[in-house]
Design an enzyme around this catalytic site. Structure first.
Site, PDB file in Angstrom:
ATOM      1  N   SER A   1       0.829  -1.204   0.000  1.00 34.69           N
ATOM      2  CA  SER A   1       0.000   0.000   0.000  1.00 34.69           C
ATOM      3  C   SER A   1       0.862   1.252   0.000  1.00 34.69           C
ATOM      4  CB  SER A   1      -0.917   0.012   1.228  1.00 34.69           C
ATOM      5  OG  SER A   1      -1.765  -1.112   1.236  1.00 34.69           O
ATOM      6  N   GLU A   2       1.909   1.264   0.834  1.00 31.86           N
ATOM      7  CA  GLU A   2       2.833   2.395   0.859  1.00 31.86           C
ATOM      8  C   GLU A   2       4.261   1.941   1.106  1.00 31.86           C
ATOM      9  OE1 GLU A   2      -1.036   4.517   1.661  1.00 31.86           O
ATOM     10  OE2 GLU A   2      -0.060   2.884   2.770  1.00 31.86           O
ATOM     11  N   THR A   3       5.184   2.691   0.521  1.00 30.38           N
ATOM     12  CA  THR A   3       6.617   2.564   0.745  1.00 30.38           C
ATOM     13  C   THR A   3       7.125   3.947   1.119  1.00 30.38           C
ATOM     14  OG1 THR A   3       6.824   0.765  -0.869  1.00 30.38           O
ATOM     15  CG2 THR A   3       8.827   2.009  -0.345  1.00 30.38           C
TER      16      THR A   3
END
Length: 280
Positions: free
Chosen positions: A43-45
């Protein structure tokens, strides 16, 4: 570069929402950040950088597979956990207070009873949702317009619109029509019955960000708390999220002070699940 992957919003291993965190990322280009975010396919980095203001402890850039975000909640908690775990020392001298700089400005975090939480940033869009948008939202969710009990814009950066359904079962039964979203990022919430696994069930649908359904979402829960805490929901409550994805996310939301002017804090458990180095 040092790398951590942190599971956020669950006390059970591998049941929350993971965030990939790259430490000491000052030399990483935008193109490398975007490519790595696509490669991790989470979903996020995030990328930890030196702050540009003495009021912050670090600067954070947050990427989805589809692009960069000014703010997101589970990456904020997971990145603070990783920064502290790597020896970060808050400049304010208070062990339990961390200040993050990101695209949305300065975000304050605190550690209380062993759990990190962040202060919900101001909404960039709030208020009622017009009828045309509500009809589009109902189509995207695969429900009748009459099934929407209430709604509001709860956008703190990613673009969220919040939808209240009658109960948690209605939330879990949703089968979205992804082709009908048209760029909408929709967060849905419904109350559990007394004695249920949590106070409410939440789902987050954001195909425009390169993610169909996000497992557990701090930014959405922050916006929902600013909208509902102390009104349709208690001032402090626990949201379950990720059930439909075989996760067990638990988001702790607390309104401190009067509704409308008080602070909304959003917290959850964090644990490092992968650590090592990354070569970009």
């Amino acid at each position: 570069m040092r790398f951590s992957q942190v599971d956020v919003f669950s006390s059970e291993p591998l049941r929350g929402n993971p965030v990939a965190v790259v430490h000491d990322a000052a030399g990483v280009t935008d193109e490398q950040m975007a490519a790595f975010a696509r490669w991790t396919n989470l979903s996020e980095t995030t990328f930890l950088l030196p702050p540009t203001t003495p009021d912050a402890d670090y600067r954070l850039r947050i990427w989805t597979p589809g692009g960069e975000l000014p703010f997101a909640g589970h990456p904020t908690l997971g990145s603070a956990h990783a920064w502290l775990g790597a020896g970060g020392v808050p400049a304010a001298g208070a062990e339990d207070v961390v200040v993050q700089e990101c695209g949305a400005g300065l975000v304050r975090l605190r550690r209380q009873d062993g759990r990190l939480s962040f202060l919900a940033p101001p909404l960039v869009r709030s208020g009622p949702v017009d009828d045309a948008d509500l009809r589009a939202i109902a189509r995207a969710l695969g429900i009748d317009r009459a099934d929407i009990v209430d709604s509001a814009w709860v956008d703190n950066g990613p673009g969220w619109v919040g939808v209240l359904l009658a109960d948690a079962d209605a939330v879990l039964a949703l089968q979205p029509d992804w082709a009908a979203f048209g760029g909408l990022d929709i967060g849905v919430v419904g109350p559990h019955a007394a004695g249920g696994p949590a106070d409410v069930e939440v789902r987050a649908f954001c195909p425009g960000l390169g993610i169909t359904e996000d497992p557990v979402t701090g930014s959405l829960n922050a916006g929902l708390g600013q909208w509902l805490a102390g009104d349709r929901l208690p001032s402090s409550y626990v949201a379950a999220q990720g059930t439909a994805l075989q996760r067990s996310g638990r988001v702790h939301v607390s309104l401190v002070g009067p509704r409308g002017t008080g602070e909304v804090w959003v917290g959850g458990d964090t644990r490092t699940t992968v650590s090592g180095t990354v070569d970009l």
